[in-house]
Design an enzyme around this catalytic site. Structure first.
Site, PDB file in Angstrom:
ATOM      1  N   ASP A  58       3.904  25.119  24.197  1.00  0.00           N
ATOM      2  CA  ASP A  58       4.657  25.781  23.124  1.00  0.00           C
ATOM      3  C   ASP A  58       3.974  25.547  21.795  1.00  0.00           C
ATOM      4  O   ASP A  58       4.125  24.466  21.213  1.00  0.00           O
ATOM      5  CB  ASP A  58       6.075  25.214  23.112  1.00  0.00           C
ATOM      6  N   ASP A 105       5.650  33.195  24.375  1.00  0.00           N
ATOM      7  CA  ASP A 105       5.794  31.990  23.568  1.00  0.00           C
ATOM      8  C   ASP A 105       5.301  30.844  24.445  1.00  0.00           C
ATOM      9  O   ASP A 105       4.108  30.554  24.461  1.00  0.00           O
ATOM     10  CB  ASP A 105       7.276  31.873  23.167  1.00  0.00           C
ATOM     11  N   HIS A 160       3.973  32.949  18.659  1.00  0.00           N
ATOM     12  CA  HIS A 160       3.910  32.165  17.432  1.00  0.00           C
ATOM     13  C   HIS A 160       2.783  31.144  17.482  1.00  0.00           C
ATOM     14  O   HIS A 160       2.223  30.855  18.541  1.00  0.00           O
ATOM     15  CB  HIS A 160       5.263  31.547  17.087  1.00  0.00           C
ATOM     16  N   HIS A 215       7.372  18.356  28.609  1.00  0.00           N
ATOM     17  CA  HIS A 215       7.822  17.544  27.458  1.00  0.00           C
ATOM     18  C   HIS A 215       7.956  18.439  26.237  1.00  0.00           C
ATOM     19  O   HIS A 215       7.106  18.436  25.346  1.00  0.00           O
ATOM     20  CB  HIS A 215       6.825  16.420  27.192  1.00  0.00           C
ATOM     21  N   GLU A 218       7.947  30.121  13.519  1.00  0.00           N
ATOM     22  CA  GLU A 218       8.952  30.454  14.537  1.00  0.00           C
ATOM     23  C   GLU A 218       9.899  29.291  14.737  1.00  0.00           C
ATOM     24  O   GLU A 218      11.100  29.447  14.915  1.00  0.00           O
ATOM     25  CB  GLU A 218       8.256  30.798  15.865  1.00  0.00           C
ATOM     26  N   GLU A 219       9.305  28.088  14.743  1.00  0.00           N
ATOM     27  CA  GLU A 219      10.076  26.919  15.157  1.00  0.00           C
ATOM     28  C   GLU A 219      11.249  26.608  14.224  1.00  0.00           C
ATOM     29  O   GLU A 219      12.247  26.055  14.654  1.00  0.00           O
ATOM     30  CB  GLU A 219       9.154  25.705  15.289  1.00  0.00           C
TER      31      GLU A 219
END
Ligand SMILES: *[C@@H]1O[C@H](CO)[C@@H](O)[C@H](O)[C@H]1NC(C)=O
Ligand SMILES: *[C@@H]1O[C@H](CO)[C@@H](O)[C@H](O)[C@H]1NC(C)=O
Ligand SMILES: *[C@@H]1O[C@H](CO)[C@@H](O)[C@H](O)[C@H]1NC(C)=O
Ligand SMILES: *[C@@H]1O[C@H](CO)[C@@H](O)[C@H](O)[C@H]1NC(C)=O
Ligand SMILES: *[C@@H]1O[C@H](CO)[C@@H](O)[C@H](O)[C@H]1NC(C)=O
Ligand SMILES: *[C@@H]1O[C@H](CO)[C@@H](O)[C@H](O)[C@H]1NC(C)=O
Ligand SMILES: *[C@@H]1O[C@H](CO)[C@@H](O)[C@H](O)[C@H]1NC(C)=O
Ligand SMILES: *[C@@H]1O[C@H](CO)[C@@H](O)[C@H](O)[C@H]1NC(C)=O
Ligand SMILES: *[C@@H]1O[C@H](CO)[C@@H](O)[C@H](O)[C@H]1NC(C)=O
Ligand SMILES: *[C@@H]1O[C@H](CO)[C@@H](O)[C@H](O)[C@H]1NC(C)=O
Ligand SMILES: CC(=O)N[C@H]1CO[C@H](CO)[C@@H](O)[C@@H]1O
Ligand SMILES: [Zn+2]
Length: 736
Positions: free
Chosen positions: A387, A453, A376, A537, A424-425
């Protein structure tokens, strides 16, 4: 009444885009030490071209572009649905290396933050107001772009995607990680939940499940905070410096993220089961909360938790696992503290807005065989170096490597599709809408879906996959040099950490989900932290290029090795005469799942006749054996016609595991072998129809799902069993 080993209790540091580690298979299919292995691994000419094409400096450049430069050029942040420019740029890069690209646009429901506030009022009338601000760091350029809507145009506030707009105020209760059993325990302790605000810690179930459980218990709002207990020994309390000075967690870090009820449905909540086109009919969402929720840093959660200490039951006496965290000077008491109140406000702007999946294609010679690689592109923050952009950077470098191979005249047998998913999130929206649009086509052609991912968030490779992909995961893993210790392959390092059968069962939390529940072989690739590595994080402004290049992967050497792995994996998927799927391993795995089911039913004294599943697995094992015998013969005779037939069987058999109505009221989750747990969201349950019905105490339904599950296994077995071409097996093969 819990099926302990089937309901996989989530471990430490578990997030969407990260992986769970609780399910331990008992069988050993692979030998860890290959006594004849040479080091470095020996590669063939094409493999060598692909691996040599990988360059850490080039990957670092892609990473910088995705997570920093876009901003400085004022292209803007990349929260879902924002910035078509980055989609177009991604397509341009892939196109340079020979991929034919396009943007697939969907119109989806998303919501964006407008105003968030939270205030604690003590008995004496004084107050504490949360700032929801992460530190702005001189060392880390992108943190300044994220501090305040009014100071900086690109800041992404701390909020929950798909959260409910509304106010809540009143007394509040600490609810642990917010699992169903946490709430049950609170009720047993006599804590009144109705009308109160829930204070839950991150970890364990998907955050949307925490909010759902709070709502179902009559609570009126939810605050979800980060807790350093998930950081193991890498904490300031244990003397480790915090980011940016050191690898421990910056105390102001906030985990954003979606609060969709992911274990009910993935994708656009207004178009369940069909693609979101501009003119698609819209449903009223059923899988979203109707109480407000907000995320919080541990440093701002501390005074709120402290105000509960001495009230209700103290943390030690609650008697729930994972109840007590590691915030200093907090006892994790339940509360409520009479008269001490929270007041929260969450205003979101609702939109039906376009999102863009980038699609890149290289046609293979076999039109009916397709392998998809997806990652993504949307992030919760400016940055997102782990991410999703560790994955985004790796996929561009992968495209470049295939570009080098194409220049030699090589052509893939099977079609390669690259996908850069949007949204995606919020709930796997881009990939789910795409699968919903193309599912008939995909079911005819898709060999496998390879997801990346969070490609790199730490030094330990970590994979979850359908059982038919375990073998190739191992064999490709043995070809990659992993840069942590001398002379160890990626597979060596994975199995050193996770054991000899190191692959997890897929639950949910990333874009493989819609593929798995369309019966398509899938793997989720990535890496994890382990106990001593720098704290990741997750969904915070500190998931930045600076953090990545200083702490997580200086020199981008893990990016390079993971990219080489994904590239060789894809190469073998699209190049090998005999498609590298191993249906027989489904038999071995299902046998283990079955034995676990049996012993768990026994341990809770449930009598449920599950012999139909046992018999179906035996039938499947026979089919797989016949399939393997024939494939060995066809391979040794190089009989391409038979190999093609068998490749199609390997591609298709797992479609048989689907049940169109899904399992137990969850039509999205059609796969009857594994699905995310209703009360976990991320972590999988095995034979979900059966085990969730047993958990709900509905034994008639459980019996129904025993039959449906057995039928599904038999359907897969029928597709796999060699038909016409296999006649004569056992004697001289008749291969036309
Ligand atoms: C190692 O190689 C030897 C000689 O080729 C062979 O006999 C043996 O079976 C191999 N061992 C393994 C574990 O592959
Ligand atoms: C009010 O109570 C809180 C919590 O006990 C305390 O920290 C604070 O100092 C008090 N404020 C005043 C003005 O007394
Ligand atoms: C933390 O350190 C202690 C003492 O060295 C060790 O026993 C423990 O296993 C460590 N915990 C983790 C999560 O690494
Ligand atoms: C928290 O626990 C510690 C250790 O048991 C105890 O000394 C302290 O008084 C407790 N604090 C409160 C506010 O209950
Ligand atoms: C919600 O809270 C905010 C901030 O406290 C306030 O401005 C707003 O008027 C409140 N809205 C309602 C509907 O009470
Ligand atoms: C790939 O094949 C499809 C179907 O045959 C065709 O429509 C398409 O133009 C081809 N694409 C490329 C890049 O050759
Ligand atoms: C690693 O392999 C190289 C080349 O085979 C060899 O020279 C070296 O001694 C090995 N190192 C270790 C620690 O085994
Ligand atoms: C790439 O790796 C080389 C060799 O380890 C290193 O010197 C260089 O700094 C790395 N490049 C980047 C951008 O990190
Ligand atoms: C199951 O039955 C056995 C024997 O009747 C008993 O000892 C055990 O406590 C029961 N277990 C549960 C979980 O009810
Ligand atoms: C197998 O047959 C195909 C053609 O059907 C040929 O291209 C290939 O080279 C053969 N492979 C081997 C190992 O003989
Ligand atoms: C092309 C595009 O969508 N650009 C947008 C990127 O984001 C900034 C700020 O969020 C917008 O102003 C741009 O229009
Ligand atoms: Zn992600």
């Amino acid at each position: 009444m819990k099926l302990i080993s089937l309901i996989l209790i989530a471990g430490m540091g578990v997030h969407a885009c990260e992986r769970n580690r609780q399910f331990h298979n008992q069988h050993t299919q692979f030998k860890r030490e290959d006594v004849n292995a040479t080091f470095p691994p020996i590669l063939d000419a094409n493999e060598q071209i692909l691996v040599d094409s990988f360059d850490n400096t080039s990957i670092s450049t892609w990473s910088y572009y995705f997570s920093v430069l876009f901003l400085i050029c004022a292209h803007g942040r990349v929260v879902a649905g924002e910035n078509k420019t980055m989609a177009e740029w991604t397509a341009e890069q892939w196109a340079k290396y020979g991929f034919k690209t396009r943007l697939d646009e969907y119109y989806v429901y998303l919501n964006y933050p407008v105003e968030q506030s939270l205030e604690l009022t003590y008995l004496n009338g004084s107050t504490f107001k949360a700032t929801f601000k992460e530190d702005v760091l001189d060392e880390d350029e992108t943190t300044s772009y994220a501090s305040s809507l009014f100071d900086y145009p690109n800041r992404v506030p701390a909020f929950h995607g798909y959260s409910f707009s509304g106010n809540a105020s009143g007394e509040y209760v600490y609810v642990g990680r917010g699992r169903k059993e946490d709430f049950e325990q609170l009720k047993r302790l006599g804590v009144d939940l109705k009308g109160k605000i829930a204070l839950a810690r991150y970890g364990g179930p998907f955050r949307g499940i925490k909010v759902k459980n709070a709502q179902n218990n009559g609570m009126v709002g939810a605050i979800v905070f980060t807790d350093p207990v998930d950081d193991g020994n890498v904490t300031e309390a244990k003397g480790v410096l915090a980011y940016p000075k050191g690898p421990a967690r910056n105390p102001t870090s906030i985990q954003r993220g979606s609060v969709q009820f992911l274990s009910e449905y993935a994708g656009d909540p207004t178009t369940l089961g069909y693609p979101s086109k501009e003119d698609s009919p819209r449903l009223t969402p059923t899988n979203l909360a109707h109480i407000p929720s907000l995320p919080l840093s541990w440093i701002e959660a501390q005074p709120i938790l402290q105000a509960l200490d001495g009230c209700g039951t103290d943390g030690e006496s609650v008697g729930r696992e994972n109840w007590i965290g590691a915030i200093p000077n907090v006892n994790y008491s339940t509360g409520p503290a009479p008269g001490v109140t929270l007041s929260m406000n969450n205003v979101m702007e609702d939109k039906i807005t376009p999102i863009w999946n980038v699609i890149g294609i290289i046609n293979g010679t076999n039109e009916d065989e397709v392998v998809i690689v997806g990652n993504h592109r949307d992030a919760w923050v400016v940055g997102g170096a782990a991410d999703p952009h560790s994955g985004s950077a790796i996929v561009i470098e992968l495209a470049k490597a295939f570009g080098s191979l194409l220049k030699t005249g090589w052509k893939p047998k099977r079609t390669i599709i690259l996908a850069s998913w949007d949204a995606e999130e919020y709930g796997l929206v881009g990939s789910t809408e795409w699968v919903e649009e193309y599912v008939p086509w995909l079911k005819e052609r898709a060999i496998a879906y390879l997801n990346i991912d969070v490609g790199i968030s730490g030094p330990i490779p970590d994979f979850s996959a359908t059982p038919d992909l375990h073998k190739i995961t191992t064999s490709v893993g043995k070809k990659i040099v992993w840069p942590t210790t001398e002379n160890r392959t990626l597979y060596d390092v994975t199995s050193d950490y996770f054991g000899e059968q190191p692959y997890e069962v897929l639950g949910s939390g990333s874009d493989y989900t819609a593929f798995v529940h369309s019966g398509i072989a899938s793997i989720d690739t990535g890496s994890t932290r382990g106990p001593d590595a720098p704290v990741y994080h997750y969904h915070s402004n500190f998931d930045s290029y600076h953090w990545m290049s200083t702490f997580a992967d200086p020199g981008f050497k893990f990016h390079k090795a993971m990219g080489q792995f994904l590239t060789l994996y894809l190469y073998h998927m699209v190049n090998d005469d005999s498609v590298p799927l191993d249906p027989a391993n489904y038999g071995l795995e299902m046998r283990v799942y079955f034995e676990d089911l049996q012993s768990d039913l026994k341990s809770i004294n449930i009598t449920l006749d599950i012999t139909a599943i046992d018999d179906a697995i035996s039938t499947f094992e026979e089919s797989a054996q016949q399939f393997n015998n024939l494939r060995d013969m066809a391979t040794s005779l190089n009989h391409s016609k038979v190999l093609t037939e068998l490749n199609h069987k390997a591609r298709d058999f797992s479609r048989g595991f689907l049940n169109e109505e899904g399992s137990a009221g969850r039509p999205f989750f059609k796969n009857l072998i594994f699905a995310p747990g209703t009360d976990t969201g991320y972590a999988p349950v095995i034979f979900p129809g059966v085990s969730e019905a047993v958990d709900a105490g509905d034994f008639a339904l459980a019996a129904e799902f025993v039959k449906k599950t057995a039928d599904a296994i038999l359907a897969a077995s029928d597709i796999l069993r060699p038909g016409l071409v296999g006649r004569g097996l056992g004697g001289v093969p008749i291969l036309e």
